[in-house]
Enzyme design. Structure first.
Site, short mmCIF file in Angstrom:
data_model
loop_
_atom_site.label_atom_id
_atom_site.label_comp_id
_atom_site.label_asym_id
_atom_site.label_seq_id
_atom_site.Cartn_x
_atom_site.Cartn_y
_atom_site.Cartn_z
N LYS A 169 0.83 -1.19 0.00
CA LYS A 169 0.00 0.00 0.00
C LYS A 169 0.88 1.25 0.00
O LYS A 169 1.83 1.36 0.79
CB LYS A 169 -0.92 0.01 1.22
CG LYS A 169 -1.98 -1.08 1.19
CD LYS A 169 -3.03 -0.81 0.13
CE LYS A 169 -4.16 -1.82 0.19
NZ LYS A 169 -5.25 -1.51 -0.75
N LYS A 212 -13.26 -8.10 -7.75
CA LYS A 212 -13.63 -8.55 -6.41
C LYS A 212 -15.09 -8.99 -6.45
O LYS A 212 -15.95 -8.28 -6.97
CB LYS A 212 -13.43 -7.42 -5.39
CG LYS A 212 -11.97 -6.96 -5.31
CD LYS A 212 -11.77 -5.79 -4.37
CE LYS A 212 -10.30 -5.39 -4.32
NZ LYS A 212 -10.03 -4.23 -3.45
#
Length: 338
Positions: A115, A222
């Site tokens: 991240k 997703k």
């Protein structure tokens, strides 16, 4: 998109409420600005399923997550083409000296998603974090970045240049809009670092727009945000781009949905973002879907009554989630969310 005839009918709200359980699971490390992950679990005819849109999402967006929960809990999963899914480690925006401990929670994983671009972090801090990840994984490891649309085009160009030395597998959602993705892809094409789209697929009114615009080299899909396994498979088929399957910090029940999506993919080139049970300090099952030798099995997950009780959300949060379930069910009943 799939025809609605392929999707399960909408169960009565009373059927959903009859098994609904709301949990609040602590995280090992602060992630995505939260320390506790809340989720609502349901038990359908096919087994346990999950409804866990993030709190800030409105009812229309969240209703796609409920459609996914119903799809997985009330319909058999599509045929699996593989029985295990290789997964990546996920490294939150931690300090460099915390990186090794995070990676240790993902045994056998050869890929790390790091991240970056958090609003309270500098580029220098991102570079330092990615450098340690590369050192720990070694030259054979795979390192990808996830900016969660945190940069503008100029910032993204500067950051990708600054981290190109780490032999990046790809950069996920460096910018927010399809137009910005197309521009950063054009500017950095000579570096040979692919651009992946996530939010521009799962949070877009038209999930195919990014592919049609030539704004990404691959898509991150997703199951929950896209309305379920069947809808995600339809999007992938229409987009015609390589894909990676990921999750949204789900419990092991939600991760099982993602694993079944990955198992049904005709091609699966990338290690998937389905190992995030390792970021949870608690789960809803005695057999978490956590990485073993860098992979997770493709299986349904049985929720534990004792753990559902142990990690039950308080009365106010449970009432909030049940009211949200009712509103999203109403959205699906009108056809707006399907």
């Amino acid at each position: 998109m799939t025809d609605d005839a392929e999707l399960p009918g909408l169960p009565d709200l009373s059927d959903l409420l009859a098994t609904a359980r709301v949990v609040a699971l602590p995280l090992v490390t602060r992630f995505r600005g939260i320390d506790v992950r809340e989720a609502l679990l349901l038990e359908g005819p096919e087994g346990w399923t999950e409804f866990s849109p993030f709190a800030e999402y409105d009812d229309e967006e969240a209703s796609a997550w409920l459609a996914a929960a119903i799809d997985f809990g009330w319909s058999p999963a599509p045929p699996a083409l593989r029985d295990a899914i290789r997964v990546n480690a996920t490294v939150p925006d931690v300090d460099p000296d915390e990186v090794r401990a995070v990676l240790d929670r993902f045994p056998g994983c050869r890929t790390a998603k790091v991240k970056v671009a958090a609003s309270d972090r500098t580029l220098a801090q991102d570079v330092a974090r990615v450098r340690v990840v590369r050192e720990v994984l070694g030259p054979e490891g795979r390192v990808r970045l996830d900016a969660n649309a945190g940069w503008n085009v100029d910032e993204a160009e500067h950051a990708i240049h600054a981290m190109a030395e780490f032999d990046l597998e790809y950069v996920e959602q460096p910018c927010a809009t399809v137009e910005e993705l197309a521009e950063i892809r054009r500017r950095t094409k000579y570096l040979g670092i692919p651009i992946a789209a996530d939010e521009s697929v799962r949070r877009a009114s038209d999930p195919l727009a990014v592919a049609e615009a030539g704004a990404a080299d691959l898509l991150v899909v997703k199951a929950q945000p896209l309305g379920g396994i069947r809808r995600a498979l339809a999007i992938v088929a229409a987009a015609g781009l390589p894909v990676n399957v990921s999750s949204a910090l789900d419990t092991s029940v939600g991760l099982a949905m993602g694993a079944h999506l990955a198992a049904a993919m005709p091609e699966l080139e990338f290690d998937c973002g389905l190992g995030t049970a390792s970021l949870l300090a608690a789960d809803v099952t005695d057999a978490p879907l956590a990485p073993v030798d860098g992979a997770v099995p493709v299986r349904r997950v049985e929720a534990s009554a004792a753990l559902l009780d142990r990690w039950a959300a308080d009365g106010d949060r449970t009432a909030w989630w049940l009211a949200r379930l009712e509103r999203c069910h109403a959205v699906l009943a009108t056809g707006a969310g399907r």
